[in-house]
Design a protein around this motif. Structure first.
Motif, mmCIF file in Angstrom:
data_model
loop_
_atom_site.group_PDB
_atom_site.id
_atom_site.type_symbol
_atom_site.label_atom_id
_atom_site.label_comp_id
_atom_site.label_asym_id
_atom_site.label_seq_id
_atom_site.Cartn_x
_atom_site.Cartn_y
_atom_site.Cartn_z
ATOM 1 N N ASP A 1 0.740 -1.179 -0.074
ATOM 2 C CA ASP A 1 0.094 0.089 -0.139
ATOM 3 C C ASP A 1 0.709 1.358 -0.020
ATOM 4 O OD1 ASP A 1 -1.910 -1.656 0.383
ATOM 5 O OD2 ASP A 1 -3.034 -0.786 1.990
ATOM 6 N N GLY A 2 2.021 1.181 0.464
ATOM 7 C CA GLY A 2 3.072 2.138 0.630
ATOM 8 C C GLY A 2 3.878 2.477 -0.574
ATOM 9 N N SER A 3 4.523 1.174 -0.962
ATOM 10 C CA SER A 3 5.540 1.261 -2.069
ATOM 11 C C SER A 3 4.641 1.411 -3.378
ATOM 12 C CB SER A 3 6.194 -0.159 -2.223
ATOM 13 O OG SER A 3 5.324 -1.216 -2.248
ATOM 14 N N PHE A 4 3.544 1.125 -3.742
ATOM 15 C CA PHE A 4 2.663 1.599 -4.624
ATOM 16 C C PHE A 4 2.877 2.863 -4.991
ATOM 17 C CE2 PHE A 4 -0.809 2.254 -7.475
ATOM 18 C CZ PHE A 4 -0.777 1.307 -8.438
ATOM 19 N N ALA A 5 2.548 3.877 -3.864
ATOM 20 C CA ALA A 5 2.445 5.196 -3.972
ATOM 21 C C ALA A 5 3.908 5.831 -4.286
ATOM 22 C CB ALA A 5 1.685 5.832 -2.771
ATOM 23 N N THR A 6 4.901 5.188 -3.832
ATOM 24 C CA THR A 6 6.136 5.548 -3.742
ATOM 25 C C THR A 6 6.738 5.300 -5.107
ATOM 26 O OG1 THR A 6 6.653 4.621 -1.354
ATOM 27 C CG2 THR A 6 8.496 4.933 -2.886
ATOM 28 N N GLY A 7 6.218 4.353 -6.021
ATOM 29 C CA GLY A 7 6.555 4.202 -7.386
ATOM 30 C C GLY A 7 6.112 5.395 -8.050
ATOM 31 N N GLY A 8 4.691 5.573 -7.928
ATOM 32 C CA GLY A 8 4.123 6.479 -8.702
ATOM 33 C C GLY A 8 4.598 7.895 -8.379
ATOM 34 N N ALA A 9 5.122 8.492 -6.936
ATOM 35 C CA ALA A 9 5.699 9.694 -6.796
ATOM 36 C C ALA A 9 7.073 9.552 -7.023
ATOM 37 C CB ALA A 9 5.737 9.699 -5.229
ATOM 38 N N THR A 10 7.707 8.711 -7.134
ATOM 39 C CA THR A 10 9.160 8.801 -7.498
ATOM 40 C C THR A 10 9.135 9.210 -9.070
ATOM 41 O OG1 THR A 10 10.011 7.199 -5.965
ATOM 42 C CG2 THR A 10 11.290 7.587 -7.914
ATOM 43 N N ALA A 11 8.398 8.185 -9.889
ATOM 44 C CA ALA A 11 8.442 8.703 -11.265
ATOM 45 C C ALA A 11 7.822 9.585 -11.598
ATOM 46 C CB ALA A 11 7.424 7.323 -12.004
ATOM 47 N N VAL A 12 6.756 10.167 -11.273
ATOM 48 C CA VAL A 12 6.324 11.669 -11.521
ATOM 49 C C VAL A 12 7.064 12.813 -11.284
ATOM 50 C CG1 VAL A 12 4.489 13.356 -10.707
ATOM 51 C CG2 VAL A 12 3.836 10.919 -11.311
ATOM 52 N N MET A 13 7.698 12.696 -10.199
ATOM 53 C CA MET A 13 8.889 13.760 -9.876
ATOM 54 C C MET A 13 9.998 13.793 -10.635
ATOM 55 S SD MET A 13 7.022 15.509 -7.552
ATOM 56 C CE MET A 13 8.363 16.738 -7.144
ATOM 57 N N LEU A 14 10.321 12.738 -11.084
ATOM 58 C CA LEU A 14 11.594 12.627 -12.090
ATOM 59 C C LEU A 14 11.122 13.102 -13.304
ATOM 60 C CD1 LEU A 14 13.251 9.103 -10.809
ATOM 61 C CD2 LEU A 14 14.153 11.352 -10.704
ATOM 62 N N ILE A 15 9.903 12.721 -13.757
ATOM 63 C CA ILE A 15 9.574 13.147 -15.140
ATOM 64 C C ILE A 15 9.427 14.645 -15.112
ATOM 65 C CG2 ILE A 15 7.656 12.989 -16.738
ATOM 66 C CD1 ILE A 15 7.005 10.164 -15.783
ATOM 67 N N ARG A 16 8.675 15.152 -14.286
ATOM 68 C CA ARG A 16 8.480 16.690 -13.988
ATOM 69 C C ARG A 16 9.799 17.402 -13.980
ATOM 70 N NH1 ARG A 16 3.620 18.943 -11.929
ATOM 71 N NH2 ARG A 16 5.210 20.406 -10.719
#
Length: 309
Positions: A43-58
């Motif tokens: 439940d936590g690592s799923f959001a971690t993956g999304g947050a990491t990818a989005v911030m790097l793409i931004r």
């Protein structure tokens, strides 16, 4: 007629989401079925993956590299859970809860203390986007998701056939016997948790791109959806698929079926606020099916045996 047309329009999006969540469900399958460990880190690592990818793409990072970094972030989360469990003696389920709790704050840090970060397809290069899910173009996410799923299943099939992979499977099947054969079971549990949460974070990174945003609560209830996909795949394809690679495929198909069923239920006009309730009922139904089947078949066998006696 409007119900049928509305349902058909929603199916491509449901298939895309099912394939994305299917990658997460494969990660859950590794801990739930192969390692026999109850891991709530997802439940936590799923959001971690999304947050990491989005911030790097931004920040201007290549989306493929962002996907790889999300996978690495998920593996790190799994490593922490594994250390809590194997080195600190904390039960696996509590280790996952502790890591999940810590990841909430870490995910907020990753997203610069914001609960939501957008990554629009017009402004950033994304691998998948729901905008094109019904278009017959190369930007349609379905072909890429199918290729990713097939490649992942092939890679896992190869890995779990190696000596290290067999050792992990032996650890989950019988840890005492594995230790007697000189296998380092603690190291295998840690690595299995890392691999599982890496796949979960990878799925989260794809979903964040698909929906155009990362949210701090995007992983809430992910373990339920993952278990639903695993159970649905086993119930429907358990007797047909005996090969390990086909079992992984069944899990992915189970996620797609889950989202198809969810779309049918939603198209019937139920309130979207009841989504969690609907999810729980769907999971409970598919969890109960093996029990009902067992009672029916064993009940018939007992009656037949008594009749013969």
């Amino acid at each position: 007629m409007s119900f049928v047309s509305s349902l058909l329009n929603s199916l491509p999006g449901a298939a895309a989401q099912g394939l994305i969540w299917g990658l997460m469900a494969i990660g859950v399958y590794i801990t739930y079925r192969i390692l026999d460990v109850a891991d709530l880190t997802v439940d936590g690592s799923f959001a971690t993956g999304g947050a990491t990818a989005v911030m790097l793409i931004r920040a201007g990072c290549n989306p493929w590299l962002a996907l790889l970094c999300a996978f690495a972030a998920g593996m790190l989360a799994g490593f922490v859970t594994g250390m809590f469990h194997t080195r600190c003696g904390i039960p696996a389920i509590l280790s996952g809860i502790l890591t999940q709790l810590a990841l909430y704050s870490i995910n907020l840090r990753i997203m610069t203390s914001k609960a939501n970060q957008a990554v629009g397809v017009d402004k950033y290069p994304l691998l998948v986007s729901q905008r094109y899910v019904r278009e017959l173009t190369l930007q349609n996410p379905l072909p890429l998701l199918l290729i990713l799923t097939a490649a992942l299943i092939f890679a896992l099939y190869w890995f779990f056939g190696t000596e290290k992979g067999c050792a992990i499977r032996a650890t989950g099947a019988n840890p005492n016997m594995a230790r007697a054969q000189g296998i380092n079971t603690n190291a295998n549990v840690v690595f299995g948790l890392m691999l599982s949460n890496g796949l979960v974070a990878l799925s989260g990174a794809l979903l964040a791109q698909f929906q155009g945003a990362a949210d701090i609560n995007m992983g809430r209830g992910a373990i339920v959806i993952g278990l639903a996909a695993v159970i649905i795949g086993e119930v429907i394809f358990g007797r047909l698929f005996s090969n390990f690679g086909l079992k992984l495929l069944a899990v992915s198909i189970g996620a797609v079926i889950y989202y198809f069923v969810l779309q049918i239920v939603l198209q019937l006009g139920l309130n979207t606020n009841d989504l969690k309730l609907i999810t729980a009922l769907i999971v409970a139904l598919f969890l109960a099916i093996p029990y009902w089947k067992d009672r029916v078949f064993h009940g018939k066998a007992r009656k037949e045996g008594a009749r013969n006696a």
